[in-house]
Design a protein around this motif. Structure first.
Motif, mmCIF file in Angstrom:
data_model
loop_
_atom_site.group_PDB
_atom_site.id
_atom_site.type_symbol
_atom_site.label_atom_id
_atom_site.label_comp_id
_atom_site.label_asym_id
_atom_site.label_seq_id
_atom_site.Cartn_x
_atom_site.Cartn_y
_atom_site.Cartn_z
ATOM 1 N N TRP A 210 0.716 -1.178 -0.010
ATOM 2 C CA TRP A 210 -0.059 -0.136 0.033
ATOM 3 C C TRP A 210 0.711 1.258 -0.040
ATOM 4 N N PHE A 214 0.226 4.921 -1.609
ATOM 5 C CA PHE A 214 0.109 5.871 -0.848
ATOM 6 C C PHE A 214 0.850 7.225 -1.358
ATOM 7 N N ILE A 227 -5.337 0.759 0.357
ATOM 8 C CA ILE A 227 -5.337 1.979 0.768
ATOM 9 C C ILE A 227 -6.839 2.319 1.244
#
Length: 290
Positions: A210, A214, A227
């Motif tokens: 993630w 991000f 996310i």
């Protein structure tokens, strides 16, 4: 059958008990999350949920399933995982096969370059500047390219290829196959165990990733589902974002995180049993020679 001594029987009982305890402690958090995802808000708030749902309901599952953004992010995760795993396998397999040939000039340098990246990297800011300068922000390539090769997986596969008999490739050369044809027609078909293991390693890592998204993505429609889950846990999104009705807001707020976790991990749990048998054989075969 050989008669077992009392001490051996005691050890067996202790060993089985200890391993069952480890299994229970390992599975309990996940089973508890599943139970919470199907439990009522009152039971969760009162701390009554342990291994089984209390006040069974599927309100939150229905709410999350009706959220278009969740499924958009879910589809992104599937796409990113498939593309990233395919790229990683091609690069890792080709690189490892080259490193397994001890007669190749510059082999030590290539190994050194790979191992160097295990301990040193450019850092967060230089990586961000690089991705931005290359114009990869808000694209799939910002997620799938930076970590395309895992050095650990590379070294395991290299050791596996080194353990294959040289006579196989010599026979292929006698039959008129060049190096690429030998690799594709002889080496890879005999490497199914380690290939399956590496695919699962890469797929799980990419599915759970993630941080790259991000950093490099600003648009919600491009986010992976991790996310989506991260935003729920961090509190930056909540029940209003999944279109919950006023009557169900309290219930959904109580277990939306648990529901999303279950839905996120479900595909990996579905695939894992089919490739688990390759784990031990793949990793052990790749670690016979250093």
């Amino acid at each position: 059958m050989m008669k077992q001594s009392q001490s051996y029987k005691t050890f067996t009982v202790f060993n089985v008990t200890f391993l069952l305890l480890v299994v229970f402690l390992t599975l309990y958090p996940f089973v508890n999350i599943i139970a919470q995802s199907f439990s009522s808000q009152e039971a969760i708030t009162a701390g009554k949920v342990n291994l089984f749902p209390v006040g069974f309901n599927t309100v939150t599952y229905a709410a999350v399933a009706s959220d278009p953004m969740f499924w958009r992010n879910y589809g992104n995760t599937v796409l990113y995982t498939v593309v990233a795993t395919a790229i990683s396998m091609v690069l890792t397999t080709c690189y490892a096969y080259v490193l397994s040939k001890k007669h190749i000039k510059g082999r030590s340098l290539l190994i050194g370059v790979a191992v160097f990246t295990m301990f040193f990297n450019g850092g967060l800011i230089p990586n961000y500047i690089l991705i931005s300068t290359l114009g990869l922000k808000n694209s799939i390539w910002a997620v799938v390219l930076p970590n395309a090769i895992s050095v650990f997986n590379l070294l395991v596969m290299k050791s596996f290829f080194e353990g294959m008999p040289n006579e196989l490739e010599e026979a292929a050369a006698i039959d008129g196959l060049n190096q690429v044809q030998t690799f594709l027609r002889v080496v890879l078909p005999l490497s199914k165990a380690v290939l399956a293991t590496m695919i699962l390693f890469y797929a799980v890592a990419n599915w759970n990733a993630w941080f790259g998204a991000f950093l490099y993505m600003d648009k919600k429609e491009l986010f992976p589902v991790t996310i989506y889950l991260r935003n729920l846990i961090a509190g930056t999104s909540g029940v209003h974002d999944v279109g919950a009705s006023v009557d169900n807001e309290t219930q959904i707020a109580a277990n939306i995180k648990a529901v999303t976790m279950v839905l996120t991990v479900l595909p990996i749990l579905t695939i894992y049993p089919f490739v688990q048998k390759y784990f031990v054989s793949g990793v052990m075969l790749g670690s016979v020679k250093g």
